[in-house]
Design an enzyme around this catalytic site. Structure first.
Site, PDB file in Angstrom:
ATOM      1  N   HIS A   1      -7.777   1.753   1.852  1.00 15.15           N
ATOM      2  CA  HIS A   1      -7.670   1.409   3.280  1.00 15.15           C
ATOM      3  C   HIS A   1      -8.443   2.411   4.140  1.00 15.15           C
ATOM      4  CE1 HIS A   1      -4.941  -1.001   6.202  1.00 15.15           C
ATOM      5  NE2 HIS A   1      -6.060  -0.643   6.806  1.00 15.15           N
TER       6      HIS A   1
ATOM      7  N   GLU B   1       0.849  -1.204   0.000  1.00 16.09           N
ATOM      8  CA  GLU B   1       0.000   0.000   0.000  1.00 16.09           C
ATOM      9  C   GLU B   1       0.879   1.247   0.000  1.00 16.09           C
ATOM     10  OE1 GLU B   1      -2.734  -0.249   3.281  1.00 16.09           O
ATOM     11  OE2 GLU B   1      -3.651  -2.083   2.544  1.00 16.09           O
TER      12      GLU B   1
END
Length: 311
Positions: free
Chosen positions: A274, A255
């Protein structure tokens, strides 16, 4: 007070909001925000989200680390922490946000919204007769605080909900299972699978090619826990082949998700960055303050994490 300070670190959370919320709950707490930590020897407590390598090594008197979130897998793998007490956050605001995201993702599939979105882009009136919710089987993997809240909310809406967890759980309206056989049954029987399992060495790539193949053709996957729970290469293949019809993914092995990652090119994948659940300082600060009070008295903090289990 000097010698009894908390250090705060997060690249995504509002540090000043957390400082205000913590001081409102515990007025004598000296809250210091990285990089302005003062004398490192004063630091007894840390409230952090993914601090950089070596962050904790500066604090010789650290007693308690509270993770700014429910998943603590990143803390378990560090080499800069002396033995301390670990705790994770759990507050009604976090549970409500996670449940709202899961309800959105599941209901989007239950009501065939992706098909209508594609029809809209084609300028086509595309009728699909709605299915009653009780016919739609949803499997929730992971029945901790967040998973249990999501499963309970889905059951209350009328979905047929299966759950799977390491230890037996009893949740109204949810058929709960455990063990490898239980996992395989939940995967095989679910139209939509929601992943809320904590990431540990035992759950890394919990859903690989073999597990995804157990899901019915045309099933959907929602992952809101950790990206590494799913073998992304196997997931891409299952989505390309049509074995899995859709996926909603809020978490990824890397990420931010790299621009060249094949998941970006699949039109049957919804990607969010997220954001399924965040901590709300005004609510979560109560738990942090209570954990600090307990540690001061030589007691375990709230929501203590067992490093051997990873949750």
């Amino acid at each position: 007070m000097s010698g009894d300070a908390l250090v705060f670190y997060s690249s995504v959370d509002n540090a000043q909001a957390w400082r205000s919320a913590l001081i409102a709950e515990l007025p004598d707490l000296d809250v210091r925000i990285e990089p302005d930590v003062g004398n490192p020897a004063d630091i007894r407590y840390a409230l952090c989200w993914t601090p950089p390598a070596g962050f904790f090594a500066r604090f010789p008197n650290l007693q308690l680390v509270v993770n700014l979130g429910a998943g603590v897998d990143s803390l378990m793998q560090r080499d800069d922490l002396v033995p301390v007490k670990f705790a994770r956050l759990n507050d009604p605001g976090m549970e409500a946000m996670m449940a709202s995201y899961v309800i959105f993702a599941v209901t989007r599939y239950a009501r065939d919204i992706p098909a209508f979105e594609r029809a809209t882009r084609r300028g086509e009136w595309h009728y699909i007769h709605p299915r009653p919710l009780f016919e739609i089987k949803v499997g929730v993997l992971g029945l901790g605080e967040l998973g249990a809240a999501a499963a309970k909310a889905l059951a209350a809406m009328g979905y047929a909900v299966w759950g799977w967890s390491r230890s037996p759980k009893e949740i109204p309206g949810v058929t709960a299972r455990t063990g490898r056989e239980g996992l395989e049954r939940v995967l095989a029987e679910s139209d939509i699978v929601v992943c809320l399992v904590p990431l540990t060495p035992q759950t890394h790539h919990l859903l690989g090619a073999a597990e995804l193949a157990l899901m019915p053709r045309g099933a959907k996957l929602v992952n809101v826990s950790r990206g590494a729970l799913v073998d992304e290469a196997a997931l891409v293949e299952a989505l390309r082949s049509g074995h899995l019809a859709e996926a909603t993914l809020d978490v990824f092995e890397t990420e931010p998700l790299p621009k060249e990652h094949p998941l970006w090119s699949l039109d049957n994948v919804l990607i969010t960055p997220h954001v399924a659940s965040i901590t709300v300082p005004e609510l979560a600060a109560r738990d942090v303050a209570e954990s600090i009070r307990r540690v001061r008295q030589g007691l375990p903090p709230l929501h203590e994490v067992d490093p051997r289990r990873g949750y």
